[in-house]
Design a protein around this motif. Structure first.
Motif, PDB file in Angstrom:
ATOM      1  N   ASP A 341      94.953  46.242  55.317  1.00  0.00           N
ATOM      2  CA  ASP A 341      96.383  46.234  55.659  1.00  0.00           C
ATOM      3  C   ASP A 341      96.558  45.423  56.941  1.00  0.00           C
ATOM      4  O   ASP A 341      96.465  45.936  58.061  1.00  0.00           O
ATOM      5  CB  ASP A 341      96.871  47.668  55.839  1.00  0.00           C
ATOM      6  N   TYR A 342      96.811  44.141  56.784  1.00  0.00           N
ATOM      7  CA  TYR A 342      96.812  43.174  57.888  1.00  0.00           C
ATOM      8  C   TYR A 342      97.781  43.564  58.996  1.00  0.00           C
ATOM      9  O   TYR A 342      97.438  43.561  60.170  1.00  0.00           O
ATOM     10  CB  TYR A 342      97.146  41.790  57.332  1.00  0.00           C
ATOM     11  N   PHE A 343      99.010  43.911  58.618  1.00  0.00           N
ATOM     12  CA  PHE A 343     100.038  44.132  59.632  1.00  0.00           C
ATOM     13  C   PHE A 343      99.968  45.516  60.258  1.00  0.00           C
ATOM     14  O   PHE A 343     100.672  45.796  61.217  1.00  0.00           O
ATOM     15  CB  PHE A 343     101.421  43.883  59.036  1.00  0.00           C
ATOM     16  N   ARG A 344      99.119  46.412  59.710  1.00  0.00           N
ATOM     17  CA  ARG A 344      98.917  47.720  60.325  1.00  0.00           C
ATOM     18  C   ARG A 344      97.524  47.844  60.920  1.00  0.00           C
ATOM     19  O   ARG A 344      97.089  48.948  61.278  1.00  0.00           O
ATOM     20  CB  ARG A 344      99.162  48.832  59.294  1.00  0.00           C
ATOM     21  N   ASN A 345      96.810  46.719  61.002  1.00  0.00           N
ATOM     22  CA  ASN A 345      95.496  46.685  61.676  1.00  0.00           C
ATOM     23  C   ASN A 345      94.557  47.781  61.179  1.00  0.00           C
ATOM     24  O   ASN A 345      93.957  48.512  61.971  1.00  0.00           O
ATOM     25  CB  ASN A 345      95.665  46.805  63.190  1.00  0.00           C
ATOM     26  N   SER A 346      94.437  47.894  59.881  1.00  0.00           N
ATOM     27  CA  SER A 346      93.601  48.975  59.363  1.00  0.00           C
ATOM     28  C   SER A 346      93.051  48.659  57.976  1.00  0.00           C
ATOM     29  O   SER A 346      93.619  47.870  57.218  1.00  0.00           O
ATOM     30  CB  SER A 346      94.390  50.289  59.306  1.00  0.00           C
ATOM     31  N   ILE A 347      91.905  49.273  57.706  1.00  0.00           N
ATOM     32  CA  ILE A 347      91.336  49.321  56.359  1.00  0.00           C
ATOM     33  C   ILE A 347      91.605  50.727  55.837  1.00  0.00           C
ATOM     34  O   ILE A 347      91.319  51.715  56.524  1.00  0.00           O
ATOM     35  CB  ILE A 347      89.821  49.051  56.396  1.00  0.00           C
ATOM     36  N   LYS A 348      92.153  50.824  54.637  1.00  0.00           N
ATOM     37  CA  LYS A 348      92.513  52.134  54.092  1.00  0.00           C
ATOM     38  C   LYS A 348      91.803  52.354  52.768  1.00  0.00           C
ATOM     39  O   LYS A 348      91.783  51.474  51.915  1.00  0.00           O
ATOM     40  CB  LYS A 348      94.027  52.238  53.916  1.00  0.00           C
ATOM     41  N   ILE A 349      91.224  53.556  52.614  1.00  0.00           N
ATOM     42  CA  ILE A 349      90.521  53.916  51.390  1.00  0.00           C
ATOM     43  C   ILE A 349      91.312  55.003  50.683  1.00  0.00           C
ATOM     44  O   ILE A 349      91.626  56.052  51.273  1.00  0.00           O
ATOM     45  CB  ILE A 349      89.089  54.403  51.674  1.00  0.00           C
ATOM     46  N   PHE A 350      91.655  54.757  49.405  1.00  0.00           N
ATOM     47  CA  PHE A 350      92.422  55.692  48.600  1.00  0.00           C
ATOM     48  C   PHE A 350      91.615  56.091  47.362  1.00  0.00           C
ATOM     49  O   PHE A 350      90.765  55.328  46.888  1.00  0.00           O
ATOM     50  CB  PHE A 350      93.745  55.070  48.134  1.00  0.00           C
ATOM     51  N   THR A 351      91.919  57.273  46.818  1.00  0.00           N
ATOM     52  CA  THR A 351      91.376  57.630  45.513  1.00  0.00           C
ATOM     53  C   THR A 351      92.062  56.778  44.446  1.00  0.00           C
ATOM     54  O   THR A 351      93.071  56.114  44.715  1.00  0.00           O
ATOM     55  CB  THR A 351      91.613  59.109  45.183  1.00  0.00           C
ATOM     56  N   LYS A 352      91.545  56.817  43.233  1.00  0.00           N
ATOM     57  CA  LYS A 352      92.147  56.050  42.151  1.00  0.00           C
ATOM     58  C   LYS A 352      93.553  56.530  41.822  1.00  0.00           C
ATOM     59  O   LYS A 352      94.311  55.828  41.149  1.00  0.00           O
ATOM     60  CB  LYS A 352      91.260  56.103  40.909  1.00  0.00           C
ATOM     61  N   ASP A 353      93.904  57.745  42.304  1.00  0.00           N
ATOM     62  CA  ASP A 353      95.252  58.272  42.088  1.00  0.00           C
ATOM     63  C   ASP A 353      96.166  58.024  43.281  1.00  0.00           C
ATOM     64  O   ASP A 353      97.311  58.464  43.298  1.00  0.00           O
ATOM     65  CB  ASP A 353      95.190  59.770  41.791  1.00  0.00           C
ATOM     66  N   GLY A 354      95.643  57.333  44.313  1.00  0.00           N
ATOM     67  CA  GLY A 354      96.490  56.963  45.437  1.00  0.00           C
ATOM     68  C   GLY A 354      96.480  57.910  46.610  1.00  0.00           C
ATOM     69  O   GLY A 354      97.305  57.769  47.518  1.00  0.00           O
ATOM     70  N   GLN A 355      95.538  58.882  46.647  1.00  0.00           N
ATOM     71  CA  GLN A 355      95.457  59.796  47.787  1.00  0.00           C
ATOM     72  C   GLN A 355      94.608  59.169  48.888  1.00  0.00           C
ATOM     73  O   GLN A 355      93.507  58.684  48.627  1.00  0.00           O
ATOM     74  CB  GLN A 355      94.849  61.143  47.357  1.00  0.00           C
ATOM     75  N   LEU A 356      95.103  59.169  50.116  1.00  0.00           N
ATOM     76  CA  LEU A 356      94.382  58.562  51.226  1.00  0.00           C
ATOM     77  C   LEU A 356      93.132  59.363  51.563  1.00  0.00           C
ATOM     78  O   LEU A 356      93.195  60.565  51.805  1.00  0.00           O
ATOM     79  CB  LEU A 356      95.287  58.467  52.462  1.00  0.00           C
ATOM     80  N   ILE A 357      91.981  58.695  51.567  1.00  0.00           N
ATOM     81  CA  ILE A 357      90.722  59.322  51.948  1.00  0.00           C
ATOM     82  C   ILE A 357      90.443  59.105  53.427  1.00  0.00           C
ATOM     83  O   ILE A 357      90.075  60.025  54.151  1.00  0.00           O
ATOM     84  CB  ILE A 357      89.556  58.750  51.117  1.00  0.00           C
ATOM     85  N   HIS A 358      90.620  57.863  53.880  1.00  0.00           N
ATOM     86  CA  HIS A 358      90.225  57.541  55.247  1.00  0.00           C
ATOM     87  C   HIS A 358      90.901  56.243  55.684  1.00  0.00           C
ATOM     88  O   HIS A 358      91.293  55.422  54.845  1.00  0.00           O
ATOM     89  CB  HIS A 358      88.697  57.404  55.326  1.00  0.00           C
ATOM     90  N   LYS A 359      91.007  56.074  57.003  1.00  0.00           N
ATOM     91  CA  LYS A 359      91.567  54.859  57.573  1.00  0.00           C
ATOM     92  C   LYS A 359      90.660  54.386  58.703  1.00  0.00           C
ATOM     93  O   LYS A 359      90.235  55.180  59.536  1.00  0.00           O
ATOM     94  CB  LYS A 359      92.994  55.104  58.076  1.00  0.00           C
ATOM     95  N   ILE A 360      90.331  53.093  58.709  1.00  0.00           N
ATOM     96  CA  ILE A 360      89.457  52.514  59.721  1.00  0.00           C
ATOM     97  C   ILE A 360      90.262  51.480  60.513  1.00  0.00           C
ATOM     98  O   ILE A 360      90.917  50.627  59.921  1.00  0.00           O
ATOM     99  CB  ILE A 360      88.234  51.834  59.079  1.00  0.00           C
ATOM    100  N   LYS A 361      90.167  51.546  61.814  1.00  0.00           N
ATOM    101  CA  LYS A 361      90.860  50.567  62.637  1.00  0.00           C
ATOM    102  C   LYS A 361      90.145  49.220  62.562  1.00  0.00           C
ATOM    103  O   LYS A 361      88.937  49.128  62.760  1.00  0.00           O
ATOM    104  CB  LYS A 361      90.930  51.030  64.091  1.00  0.00           C
ATOM    105  N   CYS A 362      90.890  48.179  62.251  1.00  0.00           N
ATOM    106  CA  CYS A 362      90.349  46.821  62.201  1.00  0.00           C
ATOM    107  C   CYS A 362      91.501  45.867  62.525  1.00  0.00           C
ATOM    108  O   CYS A 362      92.551  45.930  61.885  1.00  0.00           O
ATOM    109  CB  CYS A 362      89.758  46.515  60.822  1.00  0.00           C
TER     110      CYS A 362
END
Length: 389
Positions: A341-362
């Motif tokens: 997610d370029y404009f939110r400075n983050s890498i986001k990991i979701f389940t295949k159903d769209g539930q957020l698992i984790h967010k990494i600052k980048c």
């Protein structure tokens, strides 16, 4: 006219036979590997369903046994109260009997030839909970691939990434070239693309490299062995961004200004389009387990999943922004969706159903891939490096 071979030239016969054998073996290995990965995902889903049912059963038994214990500990002072509690206990025990047997295993036999081996491989990959924990433990890069090229002082601006075994292909947009590193960070090769203005997306198949140029509205294909230009196509797409290849040899391109996914043959002949009335400025496209994943600028949900035939299956994941051309995505073996997610400075990991698992600052992440060990490899525009988590 085709070359005629005679018994006087047996070497050519041998070489042709050898080539045929090797190409056949490689095709068989590729098909078997793809089928194995598909089976592993299917078995994982079956296993998860089984575990969920078994956990539900155990919880129901525990709750009912707790209720019985509470009833037994209650002092029965009146006969009517005793009869009432006795009836409650009888009903509760009857309920327990419904759940006293373990949930049936949803496949016939663990000893079925081949299945046991596949399940052991599945166990090595871990449960969904283990994978979620693995992702949540990712906070900082474990390794960086340097921010400078071989030319002293020159920095590269990474855009799209592609993974080929232990090799990482990097589209260096500002310097119009492709860089190749090992996943350990060792420089392997670079080749300049003087014909291009801004290489954005990159994808690979067995023999070719495919590149989109968002400035020239052109798709290119290069040889993977000598990096020579094979073909380019201009005019079928407008501001093309991410692209991908599938096992049938097709090339799918995020044709952003035409609000669609354009499908080409491996020789870059236009075939068809996907999502024309459902997409808004698509950024990236990937194929996993015969499903097409698309990231776009839709204000409701940014990730869309299509069938191979082009039917929209579902739309999930509303990002905080849908603006710009820098949403890249990839999926792991279990169709968990990883987004830069370029404009939110983050890498986001979701389940295949769209539930957020984790967010990494980048800071300003761009191209992103994940390998079979669940290592996330992401290009960072801010420090001009490739970060490996």
């Amino acid at each position: 006219m085709a070359t005629q071979y005679t018994d006087e030239n047996p070497t050519n016969h041998f070489e042709l036979t050898e080539q045929l054998i090797y190409s056949t073996f490689e095709k068989i290995i590729r098909i078997v590997t793809e089928r194995r990965d598909q089976l592993l995902v299917q078995l994982f889903d079956i296993k998860q369903d089984y575990l969920n049912k078994e956990n539900t059963r155990k919880k129901q038994v525990a709750d009912l046994e707790k209720l019985i214990q509470q009833l037994m500990e209650t002092s029965i002072q009146q006969n009517e109260v005793g009869k009432f509690q006795e009836e409650q206990m009888r009903q509760t025990r009857a309920e327990i009997q419904k759940y006293e047997n373990e949930t049936p295993i949803p496949f016939p036999s663990l000893n079925t030839e081949g299945l046991d081996s596949l399940l052991k491989q599945l166990e090595k990959l871990g449960s969904f909970q283990d994978i979620a924990v693995l992702y949540r433990n990712k906070t900082k890069p474990i390794r960086k691939i340097g921010g400078q090229s071989r030319k002293k002082g020159e920095r590269y601006i990474p855009s799209g990434l592609a993974l080929d075994g232990e090799k990482i292909y990097i589209a260096d947009g500002d310097n119009t070239r492709i860089l190749i590193f090992s996943t350990e960070g060792k420089f392997i090769h670079e080749f300049d693309l003087w014909e291009l203005k801004y290489p954005h997306g990159i994808a690979l198949n067995k023999e070719r490299v495919f590149i989109s140029d968002r400035i020239l509205d052109t798709i290119y294909t290069f040889s993977k062995t000598n990096y020579e230009l094979i073909k380019s196509v201009k005019g079928d797409v407008s501001f093309p961004l991410g692209l991908t290849t599938d096992t049938n040899g097709e090339v799918l391109v995020a044709d952003s200004e035409n609000n669609r996914i354009a499908v080409f043959s491996s020789d870059l002949y236009y075939i068809r389009e996907i999502g024309k009335d459902k997409l808004i400025f698509p950024h990236d496209v990937k194929i996993y387990n015969n499903k097409i994943f698309v990231a776009d600028s839709n204000k409701i949900n940014n990730i869309h999943i299509f069938s191979k035939s082009g039917d929209l299956l579902k739309s999930i994941i509303k990002l905080e922004t849908g603006v710009g051309e820098y949403i890249f995505l990839c999926c792991d073996l279990y169709n968990n969706i990883i987004i830069s997610d370029y404009f939110r400075n983050s890498i986001k990991i979701f389940t295949k159903d769209g539930q957020l698992i984790h967010k990494i600052k980048c800071i300003y992440p761009r191209g992103i891939v994940v390998n079979n060990n669940f290592d996330i490899i992401c290009a960072s525009f801010d420090d001009c490096e490739i970060n490996i988590y």
